[in-house]
Design an enzyme around this catalytic site. Structure first.
Site, mmCIF file in Angstrom:
data_model
loop_
_atom_site.group_PDB
_atom_site.id
_atom_site.type_symbol
_atom_site.label_atom_id
_atom_site.label_comp_id
_atom_site.label_asym_id
_atom_site.label_seq_id
_atom_site.Cartn_x
_atom_site.Cartn_y
_atom_site.Cartn_z
ATOM 1 N N THR A 103 0.771 -1.145 0.068
ATOM 2 C CA THR A 103 -0.036 -0.114 -0.001
ATOM 3 C C THR A 103 0.991 1.299 -0.026
ATOM 4 O OG1 THR A 103 -1.801 -1.037 1.307
ATOM 5 C CG2 THR A 103 -1.943 1.185 1.287
ATOM 6 N N THR A 179 6.174 -4.337 3.290
ATOM 7 C CA THR A 179 7.410 -4.128 3.868
ATOM 8 C C THR A 179 7.883 -5.432 4.417
ATOM 9 O OG1 THR A 179 6.318 -3.515 6.072
ATOM 10 C CG2 THR A 179 6.824 -1.788 4.520
ATOM 11 N N ASP A 180 7.230 -6.426 4.710
ATOM 12 C CA ASP A 180 8.085 -7.491 5.383
ATOM 13 C C ASP A 180 8.969 -8.337 4.677
ATOM 14 O OD1 ASP A 180 6.260 -7.155 7.509
ATOM 15 O OD2 ASP A 180 4.806 -8.623 7.189
ATOM 16 N N LYS A 257 14.247 -4.249 7.476
ATOM 17 C CA LYS A 257 13.246 -4.011 8.234
ATOM 18 C C LYS A 257 13.449 -4.357 9.832
ATOM 19 C CE LYS A 257 8.208 -4.259 9.130
ATOM 20 N NZ LYS A 257 6.889 -4.712 8.272
#
Length: 439
Positions: A103, A179-180, A257
């Site tokens: 997103t 993002t993961d 991350k």
């Protein structure tokens, strides 16, 4: 029928209605105003969910609702035109935004409660109009998946789509990604896009666009600025701190991350970020050894050996797990060792046997910061003797992706070792800098 469904029917409520709820608990009345959200699928059906004016959701137990009034009825679902094409400005560079399901700009559908990616030019112009002042934007939705569902075959599709866009005259490409697993994808494209001479920028959002603390818009704006810079590498652009002052551009092979929810979750590991992109549009380069923009034609080298595993060393681990992968025909295994790259003495014979049977074993460190050194302790020297390849200061996930790519080209142990220790995309730094550890 659940209690919440009966309550909504009796009160004539619809998802998306703007309501005022008076909740009474222990004789105290509290008033809430917000948009009525769909009941959570896994709930017991005893709670009314409301999105408050500040953007956050709350649940109110039905039994504690003293009064509820509809202040404004839900609006009909907005029909989106997919035909509108925004006119291009000849003085601006051209950037393609490829969507993969992350997103980067979104809106909430109150009929379903789902947050949907905005991916027509019209939607993006409404959501983040600033990017159209930076470049002519061409959106392209490649696929729509959760980032945990990412696969090597999707990396290949992304790489070919990027090459197609850049070789057709686009000045840069942005990839919207969850993002993961964004670090894995950025590393994969760093190896597969050869002779890259233009920016390929991965961007995501830690918090969706319907939340007041969303980082989506600023991340996308900063990514667009980086996509038109004098820069020719794969990078990830995300918030650089918890506020909204700047984003950081991280090299695609050196970034991870590091937090589940913070907006500044992404950090360069064993390296310095490439640039700081300020909210006001300034781009401040933090290093000089980055590849500049060029007119070279990018080509895709997408040969990958997918039978590669990533294993973490832990107290009590046995050689059975390595035997399992070797017996299943896996060609390579990346180990997240302890400290300098260690594994229990008990499993070293299993590793040696795996190498003898043709499997490649590479060693990284679960410490992340620092570099592997198998020459310090006897355990490390045994691993070297067994044929284990030390991966310098590569991140485990970068080494995993790189080993897939290397084994796609050769499975000869000496050739693999040579390629794994060759710096192709900034994945290996020549020495460990003291100022790259953010402890």
């Amino acid at each position: 029928m659940r209690k919440i469904d009966v309550f909504m029917k009796e009160k004539g409520l619809n998802i998306g209605d703007y309501v005022e709820v008076i909740e009474k608990e222990n004789g105290v009345a509290v008033t809430h105003r917000g948009i009525l959200m769909p009941p959570y699928e896994l709930s017991k059906g005893e709670t009314l969910t409301i999105k408050l004016d500040n953007g956050y959701n709350i649940g109110v137990l039905i039994d504690q609702i003293a009064e509820i009034r509809v202040l404004e009825r839900a609006k009909p679902k907005e029909e989106i035109s997919f035909k509108e094409v925004l006119p291009k400005k000849p003085e601006l560079p051209n950037v393609t935004i490829i969507g993969t399901g992350g997103t980067i700009a979104s809106k909430i559908d109150y009929k379903t409660g789902a947050v949907h990616a905005a991916f027509t030019a019209e939607e993006l112009a409404k959501a983040v109009p600033e990017i159209f002042e930076i470049a002519n934007i061409t959106p392209r939705l490649l696929f729509n998946i959760m980032s945990e569902d990412m696969k090597p075959e999707y990396w290949k599709r992304m790489a070919h789509e990027v090459a197609r866009a850049l070789n057709s005259g686009e000045d840069g490409v942005i990839i919207g990604h969850g993002t993961d697993t964004m670090g894995y994808s950025a590393a994969a494209l760093s190896f597969m896009l050869r002779d890259l001479g233009k920016p390929v920028i991965f961007v995501g959002s830690q918090r969706s666009s319907d939340r007041p603390s969303s980082d989506a818009a600023m991340n996308l704006i900063c990514s667009t600025r980086m996509a038109v810079e004098n820069f020719g590498e794969v990078a990830i652009v995300m918030h650089g701190e918890t506020g909204d002052t700047y984003c950081l551009a991280h090299r695609g092979t050196k970034v991870r991350k590091m937090h589940t929810s913070r907006r500044d979750a992404f950090r360069s590991i064993n390296d310095v970020p490439i640039a700081k992109i300020w909210h006001d549009g300034r781009v401040e380069y933090l290093r000089e050894d980055y590849r500049k923009r060029s007119d070279s034609e990018v080509w895709v080298d997408d040969k990958l050996e997918e039978k590669v595993a990533l294993i973490k060393v832990y107290p009590g681990i046995t050689g059975e797990i390595i035997d399992f992968f070797v017996d299943k025909g896996y060609k390579g295994i990346v180990i997240e060792g302890t400290g300098l790259g260690h594994a229990p003495n008990e499993i070293i014979p299993t590793m040696e046997r795996a190498v003898e049977e043709g499997a490649i074993i590479c060693m990284t460190s679960q410490c992340l910061y620092g570099r592997v050194n198998l020459n310090v302790y006897s355990t490390g020297r045994k691993l070297l003797k067994a044929g284990v390849i030390p991966c310098e200061d590569m991140l485990p996930e970068t080494a995993y992706v790189k080993l897939m790519w290397v084994l796609g080209h050769t499975q000869n142990l000496e050739e693999v070792k040579k390629m794994m220790l060759t710096n192709y995309a900034g994945e290996i730094t020549p020495y460990t800098r003291f100022d790259t550890y953010l402890g």
